[in-house]
Write an enzyme that holds these catalytic residues in place. Sequence first.
Site, short mmCIF file in Angstrom:
data_model
loop_
_atom_site.label_atom_id
_atom_site.label_comp_id
_atom_site.label_asym_id
_atom_site.label_seq_id
_atom_site.Cartn_x
_atom_site.Cartn_y
_atom_site.Cartn_z
N LYS A 158 0.83 -1.21 0.00
CA LYS A 158 0.00 0.00 0.00
C LYS A 158 0.86 1.26 0.00
CE LYS A 158 -3.92 -0.39 2.55
NZ LYS A 158 -4.80 -0.70 3.73
N GLY A 164 -8.60 6.55 -2.79
CA GLY A 164 -9.45 6.18 -3.92
C GLY A 164 -9.10 4.82 -4.50
N GLY A 165 -8.51 3.93 -3.68
CA GLY A 165 -8.19 2.57 -4.13
C GLY A 165 -6.94 2.49 -4.99
N ILE A 203 -5.98 -9.52 4.23
CA ILE A 203 -7.05 -10.25 4.92
C ILE A 203 -7.96 -10.80 3.83
CG2 ILE A 203 -8.91 -10.07 6.61
CD1 ILE A 203 -6.19 -9.44 7.84
N LYS A 237 -15.65 1.80 -3.45
CA LYS A 237 -17.00 1.46 -2.99
C LYS A 237 -18.07 1.67 -4.05
CE LYS A 237 -15.27 3.21 1.34
NZ LYS A 237 -15.00 4.47 2.04
N GLU A 275 -11.76 3.73 9.22
CA GLU A 275 -12.05 2.55 8.41
C GLU A 275 -11.39 1.31 8.99
OE1 GLU A 275 -12.82 4.53 4.04
OE2 GLU A 275 -10.92 3.47 4.31
N ASN A 290 -10.18 8.74 7.26
CA ASN A 290 -10.46 9.79 6.28
C ASN A 290 -10.84 11.05 7.04
OD1 ASN A 290 -9.96 8.27 3.94
ND2 ASN A 290 -11.97 7.32 4.09
N ARG A 292 -12.25 13.89 6.44
CA ARG A 292 -13.11 14.73 5.61
C ARG A 292 -14.52 14.17 5.63
NH1 ARG A 292 -13.85 10.94 1.52
NH2 ARG A 292 -12.03 9.67 1.11
N ARG A 338 -24.09 4.11 -5.60
CA ARG A 338 -23.40 5.16 -6.37
C ARG A 338 -23.66 4.92 -7.85
NH1 ARG A 338 -17.33 6.22 -3.92
NH2 ARG A 338 -17.83 5.93 -1.71
P1 ADP Z 1 -14.98 7.66 0.28
O1 ADP Z 1 -13.95 7.09 1.18
O2 ADP Z 1 -15.60 8.93 0.73
O3 ADP Z 1 -15.93 6.64 -0.13
P2 ADP Z 1 -13.54 7.53 -2.19
O4 ADP Z 1 -12.36 6.69 -1.82
O5 ADP Z 1 -14.57 6.98 -3.06
O6 ADP Z 1 -14.16 8.16 -0.91
O7 ADP Z 1 -13.00 8.88 -2.80
C1 ADP Z 1 -13.86 9.99 -2.93
C2 ADP Z 1 -13.33 10.87 -3.98
O8 ADP Z 1 -12.11 11.41 -3.60
C3 ADP Z 1 -13.09 10.18 -5.30
O9 ADP Z 1 -13.40 11.09 -6.31
C4 ADP Z 1 -11.61 9.87 -5.26
O10 ADP Z 1 -11.10 9.80 -6.58
C5 ADP Z 1 -11.09 11.06 -4.51
N1 ADP Z 1 -9.92 10.79 -3.70
C6 ADP Z 1 -9.82 9.94 -2.66
N2 ADP Z 1 -8.59 9.98 -2.11
C7 ADP Z 1 -7.89 10.88 -2.81
C8 ADP Z 1 -6.54 11.40 -2.74
N3 ADP Z 1 -5.67 10.99 -1.81
N4 ADP Z 1 -6.18 12.33 -3.63
C9 ADP Z 1 -7.04 12.75 -4.55
N5 ADP Z 1 -8.30 12.33 -4.67
C10 ADP Z 1 -8.72 11.40 -3.83
P1 ADP Z 2 -7.87 3.99 0.15
O1 ADP Z 2 -7.07 5.04 0.84
O2 ADP Z 2 -7.52 3.84 -1.27
O3 ADP Z 2 -9.32 4.10 0.46
P2 ADP Z 2 -7.77 1.77 2.07
O4 ADP Z 2 -6.59 1.51 2.91
O5 ADP Z 2 -8.95 2.37 2.72
O6 ADP Z 2 -7.33 2.63 0.81
O7 ADP Z 2 -8.22 0.41 1.37
C1 ADP Z 2 -9.18 0.39 0.33
C2 ADP Z 2 -9.85 -0.98 0.29
O8 ADP Z 2 -8.88 -2.02 0.09
C3 ADP Z 2 -10.56 -1.37 1.56
O9 ADP Z 2 -11.87 -0.88 1.58
C4 ADP Z 2 -10.52 -2.88 1.53
O10 ADP Z 2 -11.53 -3.39 0.70
C5 ADP Z 2 -9.20 -3.16 0.87
N1 ADP Z 2 -8.13 -3.39 1.87
C6 ADP Z 2 -7.34 -2.48 2.45
N2 ADP Z 2 -6.46 -3.04 3.30
C7 ADP Z 2 -6.69 -4.38 3.26
C8 ADP Z 2 -6.09 -5.53 3.87
N3 ADP Z 2 -5.05 -5.42 4.68
N4 ADP Z 2 -6.59 -6.75 3.54
C9 ADP Z 2 -7.63 -6.88 2.68
N5 ADP Z 2 -8.21 -5.85 2.08
C10 ADP Z 2 -7.76 -4.60 2.34
MG MG Z 3 -10.23 3.98 2.31
#
Ligand code: ADP
Ligand code: ADP
Ligand code: MG
Length: 456
Positions: A158, A164-165, A203, A237, A275, A290, A292, A338
């Site tokens: 990571k 945003g995944g 996981i 999501k 989260e 997060n 925000r 969504r």
């Molecule tokens: P949430 O956690 O609110 O469900 P998302 O992961 O779907 O949010 O992200 C919400 C929006 O913010 C999306 O448009 C995503 O592309 C954007 N986004 C999320 N993290 C970042 C980041 N670190 N930098 C820029 N844009 C981001």
């Molecule tokens: P982002 O900042 O892009 O939202 P997250 O750390 O929240 O990243 O992880 C995004 C998604 O990836 C989580 O909602 C989950 O589905 C998956 N994920 C993250 N960490 C793990 C883990 N250690 N094992 C399995 N799935 C994970």
């Molecule tokens: Mg996340």
Amino acid sequence: MFQRVLVANRGEIALRIIRCLREMEIESVLIYSEADKESLPVKFATIPICIGPASAKESYLNQDLILDIAIKTGCEAIHPGYGFLSENSEFAAKCEEKGIHFIGPSSEIIRKMGDKMEARKLMIANNVPVVPGSREVCESAQVAKELADKIGYPVLLKAVAGGGGRGMRRVYKPEDIEDAFKEASLEAKTAFGNGDMYLEKLILNPHHIEFQILADKEGNTIYLGERDCSIQRRNQKMIEESPSKLLSKELRKEMGETAVAAAKAAGYFSAGTIEFVVDQEGNYYFIEMNTRIQVEHPVTEMVTGVDLVREQIKIAAGMKLSLTQDDVQLKGHAIECRINAENPQNNFMPSPGKIDFLHFPGGNGVRVESAIYDGYEVSPFYDSMIAKVIVHGENRLEAIRKMRCALEEMIVGGISTNRNFQYIILFHPEFIKGKYDTGFIEQHLKDLLEWSGQDE
Ligand code: ADP
Ligand code: ADP
Ligand code: MG
């Protein structure tokens, strides 16, 4: 209370914030790009100001210009929404320097929690369970490999700055880790300007469960139940619901209190989200915070009756939380879908273009958050999410039925959307039973695509 607030965002969240400001009798200054000049937020803001061309870098991310406009128009605060500048600690710090309230936590908190490795360390120090893995940033692919060999595969690489995944890779065997590390690090460097990586155990098929937090500047901190966001595609999501079928009353309380402890450890104020991933045995692990307002915040608003954006604004203005933990009562069940302008049948390719007919669902317990209208042109420049449909029912099955009806009624003509794809999920036996995890879409993709057919 503030008299005038600048909204530094676009689309549905800009409209959501403007509506809230209007209700609070606060004027709104909206900055917008040339691509958004026909957008609804522009029509509803008190003072809309075009700031530059479509490219986000020159408009929605143009920190100095946005601050300049806030000062010139006499705004006391800036609401950043989600995405764009919402988790940018540099921008929050500039606001602090200029004496403008950033509607969110302090720049220091954003910096600390925005670095996912820093946040992990803070949680470890405060006895919040984290996924087994790194204690420091992995300096190289070799370091990552040594750690992975120790904790066992599969692992998840990571990016410390990820969001945003993006910037993450699953690795199932040692020979793949070096390439995965380089790829993910490059992706993160390109997207976030920071290629630092860390590692967690992957996981297997967990639930993604997050807790909504509200905290004021005096340190009063509460949780407002959870959202199960396990219906995801590529770690993004798609459907969110509250409450989660996975949690017992006892586990909800334990995780909620852990989330509050996590927020307190960060010295947090404002609305925020903790989260977790939860494994099949009910073990839960912090993954990130997060700092925000979240896309799926309406789900929590529907089951708690609390206006989270209003609370966020009040907290920024220095007011105390208007409710205590005991005041938080979860009522009924809420689900959000969504709706994206994309074609699931073509690998979910974005499908911008002109909407030639639009009908939104309505009725008791149905809420639509969207900034599109009949004749609106969906721009290729930004996120493809065009609407959020949220329903509230007395219980989960009623909410599912309501969402099916809402999606049946919804018509978006002229472009492809994922509506049918979402609709079919609501009929899947495993979804109905609540027996789904983050692997659901990947596992059932073929069936879901076949059953949902071409979305017109
Ligand atoms: P949430 O956690 O609110 O469900 P998302 O992961 O779907 O949010 O992200 C919400 C929006 O913010 C999306 O448009 C995503 O592309 C954007 N986004 C999320 N993290 C970042 C980041 N670190 N930098 C820029 N844009 C981001
Ligand atoms: P982002 O900042 O892009 O939202 P997250 O750390 O929240 O990243 O992880 C995004 C998604 O990836 C989580 O909602 C989950 O589905 C998956 N994920 C993250 N960490 C793990 C883990 N250690 N094992 C399995 N799935 C994970
Ligand atoms: Mg996340």
